[in-house]
Write an enzyme that holds these catalytic residues in place. Sequence first.
Site, PDB file in Angstrom:
ATOM      1  N   SER A 164       0.828  -1.205   0.000  1.00 49.77           N
ATOM      2  CA  SER A 164       0.000   0.000   0.000  1.00 49.77           C
ATOM      3  C   SER A 164       0.865   1.259   0.000  1.00 49.77           C
ATOM      4  O   SER A 164       2.041   1.235   0.407  1.00 49.77           O
ATOM      5  CB  SER A 164      -0.908   0.002   1.220  1.00 49.77           C
ATOM      6  OG  SER A 164      -0.150   0.174   2.415  1.00 49.77           O
ATOM      7  N   GLU A 182       6.911  -0.087  -5.032  1.00 54.42           N
ATOM      8  CA  GLU A 182       5.815  -0.445  -5.936  1.00 54.42           C
ATOM      9  C   GLU A 182       4.536  -0.414  -5.111  1.00 54.42           C
ATOM     10  O   GLU A 182       4.222  -1.353  -4.381  1.00 54.42           O
ATOM     11  CB  GLU A 182       6.037  -1.838  -6.539  1.00 54.42           C
ATOM     12  CG  GLU A 182       7.239  -1.938  -7.458  1.00 54.42           C
ATOM     13  CD  GLU A 182       7.057  -1.194  -8.763  1.00 54.42           C
ATOM     14  OE1 GLU A 182       5.937  -0.679  -9.006  1.00 54.42           O
ATOM     15  OE2 GLU A 182       8.014  -1.101  -9.536  1.00 54.42           O
TER      16      GLU A 182
END
Length: 525
Positions: free
Chosen positions: A254, A275
């Site tokens: 997240s 990412e």
Amino acid sequence: MKQTIESLPLVKEITDVLQQLGIKEVNPAYSTGLVWGGHEGRSTRTITSPADGNTIATVNMANADDYDQVVQTAQEAFKVWRKTPAPKRGEVVRQIGDRLRKHKEALGKLVSYEMGKIYQEGLGEVQEMIDICDFAVGLSRQLHGFTMHSERPQHRMYEQYHPLGIVGVISAFNFPVAVWSWNAMLAAVCGDVIIWKPSEKTPLTGVACQHIIREVLTENELPEGIFNLIIGDAEIGSLMSHDKRVPLVSATGSTHMGKKVGEAVGARLGKSLLELGGNNAIILTENADLEMALRAIVFGAVGTCGQRCTSTRRLIIHENIYDQVKERLLKVYPNLPIGHPLDSTTLIGPLIDKDAVNAFSNALEKVQQEGGTLLTGGEVLSGDGFETGTYVKPAIVEAENHYEMVQEETFAPILYLIKYSGEVENAIEIQNGVRQGLSSAIFSTSLLETEAFLSHWGSDCGIANVNIGTSGAEIGGAFGGEKETGGGRESGSDAWKVYMRRQTNTINYSRELPLAQGIKFDIMD
């Protein structure tokens, strides 16, 4: 809709898979590739399948002392591994790829059962691991630098890349093994050693991979500490993020988690590869091939039950085809087969846990309060075959891009339909009007529209596709996104450079010592 799996001999099937992959009833907290540690005296976590609620196995959770032991072992291994010629490192990775081929079906089933994605997607994830091994083998002979001309006579300049040291990999539950392999196999051929912290929701696939790698390390008489695994909660991730002995931390998850990692690593001037969240859109112009687009939309929106970072969350449709597209989707969605992920007829498995289900339900409630219209889906399924409370019906909602919930990434199968009018630039503005910037797509047969979408005033995402969906990236290209997606790049292209330190070298092969820029600094008579 599939509601039962009584026809599957599932208990024996899973038992055989666990035995083949070395999963025990209780599994140690960490592995240094050859040695397992943390067998007793730790807190434990029981891993249950979101598919049927059955217990798969238990894992011990590592503590700070375990983490320190793994780091020390990795440091010693780096001294050996960095001196191993890169093509020989590639040969080890090649053997890992071959071993993954041997265990592809079993590992694919474990991915499916532990995480909840359908078996075909589980197999696809293992294939990604195999593919990145192949890519890394070729890369091991192409870790090239650059040569440039010096302004000074009889001088040579060039750049080269050296391994960093320990690469920490924090992976997410939705791709429990593939994303680790993107990092680990490239880092390994670059001469780095790897410490992997898998998601505490899906650690068993990590345990299985360590057993597979152990065979290869043993056969090649390599030391422990090259490929390491540590099972733990956020405390272990925090230790890794703050640890100066770990020059690079690659984290997938997240945006909230990524900001914490980025701040901790940045504060010690380390490197981070992030990412993070996606809020991906497909644009449908008047010139779209709708037959092709609809297949991409449905897979992108409901594949992995909407739990991909590249899942399609927004569908931006030209007003002239809006009603037609909506009608087509409303015919398809109610008939999508939902059920156990190991059932071959299933296309949509469960969400990972009840927290994810609650997030799904809360998002639908909130977006309707903002003015959105729920067109179909949204129910939490119960009854025969759905006793776990983790199965939901994918939802379609008419919405506007500025709604708070549309601006957020809900890791669940919710597709927002958004209408646009006028030129494609209006659709691109809507697409770019979110904080995330991972994947994007346009369906159009107009060269003018697709080139505008790909231009520097077009999509602001790290991935921009034409006439394919937002989900399902190949390993040959660099994977990652911009804005709150984190800016990292993994997998193909030249993503390998992040796992290395860059060095500029100048060699003087004359008997003079001229300075650059013509500076005169004579100290001799």
